[in-house]
Write a protein that holds these residues in place. Structure first.
Motif, PDB file in Angstrom:
ATOM      1  N   LEU A  66       0.808  -1.229   0.000  1.00 11.29           N
ATOM      2  CA  LEU A  66       0.000   0.000   0.000  1.00 11.29           C
ATOM      3  C   LEU A  66       0.840   1.278   0.000  1.00 11.29           C
ATOM      4  O   LEU A  66       0.287   2.370   0.040  1.00 11.29           O
ATOM      5  N   ASN A  92      -6.784   0.495   7.832  1.00 10.82           N
ATOM      6  CA  ASN A  92      -6.085   0.215   9.091  1.00 10.82           C
ATOM      7  C   ASN A  92      -4.567   0.132   8.933  1.00 10.82           C
ATOM      8  O   ASN A  92      -3.841   0.437   9.877  1.00 10.82           O
ATOM      9  N   TYR A 157       4.641  10.235  11.741  1.00 11.94           N
ATOM     10  CA  TYR A 157       3.448   9.507  12.185  1.00 11.94           C
ATOM     11  C   TYR A 157       2.387  10.488  12.687  1.00 11.94           C
ATOM     12  O   TYR A 157       1.213  10.387  12.324  1.00 11.94           O
ATOM     13  N   THR A 192       0.373  -4.199  20.404  1.00 11.66           N
ATOM     14  CA  THR A 192       0.627  -4.819  19.094  1.00 11.66           C
ATOM     15  C   THR A 192       2.106  -4.613  18.758  1.00 11.66           C
ATOM     16  O   THR A 192       2.833  -3.959  19.512  1.00 11.66           O
TER      17      THR A 192
HETATM   18  P1  NAD Z   1       0.898  -3.629  13.293  1.00 14.69           P
HETATM   19  O1  NAD Z   1       2.287  -3.183  12.983  1.00 14.69           O
HETATM   20  O2  NAD Z   1       0.692  -4.868  14.088  1.00 14.69           O
HETATM   21  O3  NAD Z   1       0.042  -3.756  11.959  1.00 14.69           O
HETATM   22  C1  NAD Z   1       0.177  -2.884  10.874  1.00 14.69           C
HETATM   23  C2  NAD Z   1      -0.368  -3.560   9.637  1.00 14.69           C
HETATM   24  O4  NAD Z   1      -0.173  -2.695   8.505  1.00 14.69           O
HETATM   25  C3  NAD Z   1       0.326  -4.873   9.332  1.00 14.69           C
HETATM   26  O5  NAD Z   1      -0.639  -5.867   9.065  1.00 14.69           O
HETATM   27  C4  NAD Z   1       1.140  -4.576   8.095  1.00 14.69           C
HETATM   28  O6  NAD Z   1       1.283  -5.674   7.225  1.00 14.69           O
HETATM   29  C5  NAD Z   1       0.313  -3.466   7.441  1.00 14.69           C
HETATM   30  N1  NAD Z   1       1.157  -2.688   6.538  1.00 14.69           N
HETATM   31  C6  NAD Z   1       2.226  -1.926   6.859  1.00 14.69           C
HETATM   32  N2  NAD Z   1       2.797  -1.426   5.762  1.00 14.69           N
HETATM   33  C7  NAD Z   1       2.064  -1.859   4.705  1.00 14.69           C
HETATM   34  C8  NAD Z   1       2.160  -1.694   3.305  1.00 14.69           C
HETATM   35  N3  NAD Z   1       3.148  -0.977   2.741  1.00 14.69           N
HETATM   36  N4  NAD Z   1       1.248  -2.292   2.521  1.00 14.69           N
HETATM   37  C9  NAD Z   1       0.260  -3.041   3.053  1.00 14.69           C
HETATM   38  N5  NAD Z   1       0.117  -3.242   4.384  1.00 14.69           N
HETATM   39  C10 NAD Z   1       1.017  -2.664   5.191  1.00 14.69           C
HETATM   40  O7  NAD Z   1       0.270  -2.394  14.030  1.00 14.69           O
HETATM   41  P2  NAD Z   1      -1.161  -2.126  14.659  1.00 14.69           P
HETATM   42  O8  NAD Z   1      -0.934  -1.584  16.006  1.00 14.69           O
HETATM   43  O9  NAD Z   1      -2.074  -3.271  14.499  1.00 14.69           O
HETATM   44  O10 NAD Z   1      -1.620  -0.888  13.751  1.00 14.69           O
HETATM   45  C11 NAD Z   1      -2.802  -0.868  12.993  1.00 14.69           C
HETATM   46  C12 NAD Z   1      -3.247   0.576  12.811  1.00 14.69           C
HETATM   47  O11 NAD Z   1      -3.601   1.122  14.078  1.00 14.69           O
HETATM   48  C13 NAD Z   1      -2.158   1.497  12.254  1.00 14.69           C
HETATM   49  O12 NAD Z   1      -2.739   2.437  11.369  1.00 14.69           O
HETATM   50  C14 NAD Z   1      -1.649   2.202  13.496  1.00 14.69           C
HETATM   51  O13 NAD Z   1      -1.073   3.443  13.200  1.00 14.69           O
HETATM   52  C15 NAD Z   1      -2.929   2.332  14.280  1.00 14.69           C
HETATM   53  N6  NAD Z   1      -2.760   2.567  15.708  1.00 14.69           N
HETATM   54  C16 NAD Z   1      -2.161   1.645  16.516  1.00 14.69           C
HETATM   55  C17 NAD Z   1      -2.043   1.916  17.871  1.00 14.69           C
HETATM   56  C18 NAD Z   1      -1.395   0.969  18.827  1.00 14.69           C
HETATM   57  O14 NAD Z   1      -1.243   1.334  19.997  1.00 14.69           O
HETATM   58  N7  NAD Z   1      -1.017  -0.218  18.426  1.00 14.69           N
HETATM   59  C19 NAD Z   1      -2.540   3.099  18.403  1.00 14.69           C
HETATM   60  C20 NAD Z   1      -3.144   4.006  17.556  1.00 14.69           C
HETATM   61  C21 NAD Z   1      -3.260   3.723  16.214  1.00 14.69           C
END
Ligand code: NAD
Length: 252
Positions: A66, A92, A157, A192
């Motif tokens: 992506l 996501n 970010y 995560t």
């Molecule tokens: P994670 O790192 O476990 O998952 C991220 C996902 O994005 C993975 O499945 C990965 O394969 C996918 N991804 C990354 N780069 C990609 C690319 N180039 N093409 C396709 N897919 C891609 O992290 P997470 O915590 O599950 O994060 C999910 C979302 O939630 C993100 O947008 C993150 O910013 C947001 N978020 C997470 C938290 C937290 O505390 N974990 C808090 C706020 C927001």
């Protein structure tokens, strides 16, 4: 009442569905009745697809990078080929690069913006067109606490997640009258891979937990109810909203 949240017959696209919050989001939608297009980066999420099929729902895995326009286009083409439509889009997928602003490499800034913001625009625009044509659709963007706050050592970010809220509102204004709801969920501090570095830092981990009224890190499971709400008829009159799922972090 349960029919308000029923997603039977709906097709949902979830990016980053192979692990972390994306896995919880996809499972929550499937538990509510939706079939799923699971967008993954490199490794196929056998586990997510199998769990969805065990619920009696259809799961199609789409592998796409992506960070590129072509990757986003593939997601749209393969989803429409498999299902003929998309009723729900959950943006996501996201990455984070941690270095102080003064040393933050431009390549890191760009990489983060490509995945966290540019792909959200590209997928929302393409699927949004289909939803407008159908007169129905639900887009849920995953924001962050850094949609509201500055954060430390993560300038790209923070900029991307502030922009996700802006884009959510911009699309909501244009599409609410066309049957397409665009909203966002801002997760708090969730356990995560994305937050592994924070949880491994004893001081930061303690400081974070001290500020969360719920007293614990969030989990992928905590995302299920909020996403079903924003993806279902239950939220038909909600538009441009950023829903915090944060154990109370923002109220502190
Ligand atoms: P994670 O790192 O476990 O998952 C991220 C996902 O994005 C993975 O499945 C990965 O394969 C996918 N991804 C990354 N780069 C990609 C690319 N180039 N093409 C396709 N897919 C891609 O992290 P997470 O915590 O599950 O994060 C999910 C979302 O939630 C993100 O947008 C993150 O910013 C947001 N978020 C997470 C938290 C937290 O505390 N974990 C808090 C706020 C927001």
């Amino acid at each position: 009442m349960s029919s308000l949240f029923d997603l039977t017959g709906r097709v949902a696209v979830v990016t980053g569905a192979g692990r972390g919050l994306g896995q919880g989001l996809a499972l929550g939608l499937a538990e509510a009745g939706a079939d799923l297009a699971l967008v993954v980066n490199k490794t196929a999420p056998d586990e997510t697809a199998k769990a969805i099929e065990a619920l009696g729902r259809k799961a199609v895995v789409i592998t796409a990078d992506l960070s590129t326009e072509a990757g986003a286009a593939r997601v749209v083409a393969e989803t429409l080929e498999a299902f003929g439509k998309a009723d729900i889009l959950v943006n996501n997928a996201g990455i984070i690069r941690r270095t102080p602003a003064a040393e933050h490499a431009y390549s890191d800034w760009q990489a983060v913006l490509d995945v966290n913001l540019n792909s959200v625009f590209l997928l929302s625009q393409s699927f949004g067109r289909e939803m407008i044509r159908a007169g129905y659709g639900k887009i849920v963007n995953i924001a962050s606490m850094l949609t509201f706050q500055g954060g430390i050592n993560v300038p790209g970010y923070t900029a991307s997640k502030h922009a996700v809220a802006g884009l959510t509102k911009a699309l909501a204004n244009e599409w609410a009258g066309k049957g397409v709801n665009v909203n966002a969920i801002a997760p708090g501090y969730m356990a995560t891979d994305n937050t592994e570095a924070l949880r491994n830092d004893e001081t930061r981990n303690r400081q974070i937990l001290e500020r969360i009224p719920s007293g614990r890190w969030g989990t992928a499971e905590d995302m299920k109810g909020p996403v079903v709400f924003l993806a279902s008829r239950a939220s038909d009159y909600m538009s441009g909203h950023v829903l915090c799922v944060d154990g109370g972090w923002m109220t502190r």
